[in-house]
Design a protein around this motif. Structure first.
Motif, PDB file in Angstrom:
ATOM      1  N   GLN A 178      -5.775   9.926  -8.384  1.00 46.00           N
ATOM      2  CA  GLN A 178      -6.271   9.700  -7.024  1.00 46.00           C
ATOM      3  C   GLN A 178      -7.071   8.409  -6.943  1.00 46.00           C
ATOM      4  O   GLN A 178      -6.952   7.670  -5.975  1.00 46.00           O
ATOM      5  CB  GLN A 178      -7.104  10.887  -6.543  1.00 46.00           C
ATOM      6  CG  GLN A 178      -7.495  10.786  -5.082  1.00 46.00           C
ATOM      7  CD  GLN A 178      -6.298  10.615  -4.150  1.00 46.00           C
ATOM      8  OE1 GLN A 178      -5.371  11.416  -4.187  1.00 46.00           O
ATOM      9  NE2 GLN A 178      -6.313   9.592  -3.321  1.00 46.00           N
TER      10      GLN A 178
ATOM     11  N   LYS B   9       0.819  -1.205   0.000  1.00 44.21           N
ATOM     12  CA  LYS B   9       0.000   0.000   0.000  1.00 44.21           C
ATOM     13  C   LYS B   9       0.858   1.261   0.000  1.00 44.21           C
ATOM     14  O   LYS B   9       0.636   2.187   0.760  1.00 44.21           O
ATOM     15  CB  LYS B   9      -0.970  -0.003   1.170  1.00 44.21           C
ATOM     16  CG  LYS B   9      -1.955  -1.137   1.117  1.00 44.21           C
ATOM     17  CD  LYS B   9      -2.954  -1.079   2.231  1.00 44.21           C
ATOM     18  CE  LYS B   9      -3.900  -2.252   2.112  1.00 44.21           C
ATOM     19  NZ  LYS B   9      -4.907  -2.249   3.139  1.00 44.21           N
TER      20      LYS B   9
ATOM     21  N   ASP C  81      -6.451   5.261  -4.525  1.00 43.40           N
ATOM     22  CA  ASP C  81      -7.513   4.724  -3.688  1.00 43.40           C
ATOM     23  C   ASP C  81      -7.632   3.210  -3.820  1.00 43.40           C
ATOM     24  O   ASP C  81      -7.999   2.521  -2.871  1.00 43.40           O
ATOM     25  CB  ASP C  81      -8.854   5.369  -4.046  1.00 43.40           C
ATOM     26  CG  ASP C  81      -8.928   6.833  -3.607  1.00 43.40           C
ATOM     27  OD1 ASP C  81      -8.094   7.255  -2.770  1.00 43.40           O
ATOM     28  OD2 ASP C  81      -9.809   7.543  -4.116  1.00 43.40           O
TER      29      ASP C  81
ATOM     30  N   LYS D 200      -5.536   1.183  -1.250  1.00 43.32           N
ATOM     31  CA  LYS D 200      -5.882   1.194   0.181  1.00 43.32           C
ATOM     32  C   LYS D 200      -6.313  -0.170   0.635  1.00 43.32           C
ATOM     33  O   LYS D 200      -6.877  -0.942  -0.053  1.00 43.32           O
ATOM     34  CB  LYS D 200      -6.992   2.200   0.462  1.00 43.32           C
ATOM     35  CG  LYS D 200      -6.571   3.616   0.215  1.00 43.32           C
ATOM     36  CD  LYS D 200      -7.737   4.524   0.493  1.00 43.32           C
ATOM     37  CE  LYS D 200      -7.452   5.921   0.043  1.00 43.32           C
ATOM     38  NZ  LYS D 200      -8.565   6.796   0.185  1.00 43.32           N
TER      39      LYS D 200
ATOM     40  N   GLU E  22      -2.683   6.119   0.905  1.00 37.99           N
ATOM     41  CA  GLU E  22      -3.889   6.788   1.372  1.00 37.99           C
ATOM     42  C   GLU E  22      -3.688   8.298   1.514  1.00 37.99           C
ATOM     43  O   GLU E  22      -2.951   8.759   2.374  1.00 37.99           O
ATOM     44  CB  GLU E  22      -4.334   6.200   2.711  1.00 37.99           C
ATOM     45  CG  GLU E  22      -5.670   6.707   3.171  1.00 37.99           C
ATOM     46  CD  GLU E  22      -6.169   5.969   4.390  1.00 37.99           C
ATOM     47  OE1 GLU E  22      -7.094   6.473   5.017  1.00 37.99           O
ATOM     48  OE2 GLU E  22      -5.624   4.904   4.725  1.00 37.99           O
ATOM     49  N   GLY E  23      -4.325   9.066   0.656  1.00 37.60           N
ATOM     50  CA  GLY E  23      -4.307  10.520   0.740  1.00 37.60           C
ATOM     51  C   GLY E  23      -2.994  11.190   0.370  1.00 37.60           C
ATOM     52  O   GLY E  23      -2.876  12.403   0.433  1.00 37.60           O
TER      53      GLY E  23
END
Length: 102
Positions: A95, A32, A99, A102, A70-71
């Motif tokens: 983005q 991730k 995502d 995640k 994440e983010g």
């Protein structure tokens, strides 16, 4: 006498105000993580990039930061814009890709 423009190889100049943020995956989905690559005219922000943890890849001529997916993209885009540069090459599609990690 040489005519203007003949015999000269003048490539188009990059816009010095643009820093490009490109997203690619590092490792596998289990990790991730994502590599954020910053390229463009980065000379005036190189010290800021180093201080933030980016490392310079001289072969590809990009600055790389490995982050949690994440983010991460949105955070880095806001930070780069805060340095006063236009950020291109990052949007909703990138983005969505993050995502999925995640």
């Amino acid at each position: 006498m040489t005519k203007p423009g003949i015999g000269h190889n003048n490539p188009p100049q990059e816009n010095p105000e643009k820093v490009e943020l490109v997203i690619r995956v590092s490792g596998n989905r289990a990790e991730k993580t994502a590599d954020l690559e910053v390229s463009g005219n980065t000379f005036d922000v190189k010290d800021s990039l180093k201080a933030r943890g980016y490392r310079y890849d001289g072969q590809d001529k990009v600055w790389v930061l490995v982050v949690a997916a994440e983010g991460a993209g949105d955070v880095e885009v806001r930070w780069l814009r805060g340095l006063g540069h236009e950020v291109v090459g990052y949007g909703a599609a990138e983005q969505r890709y993050l995502d999925q990690l995640k």
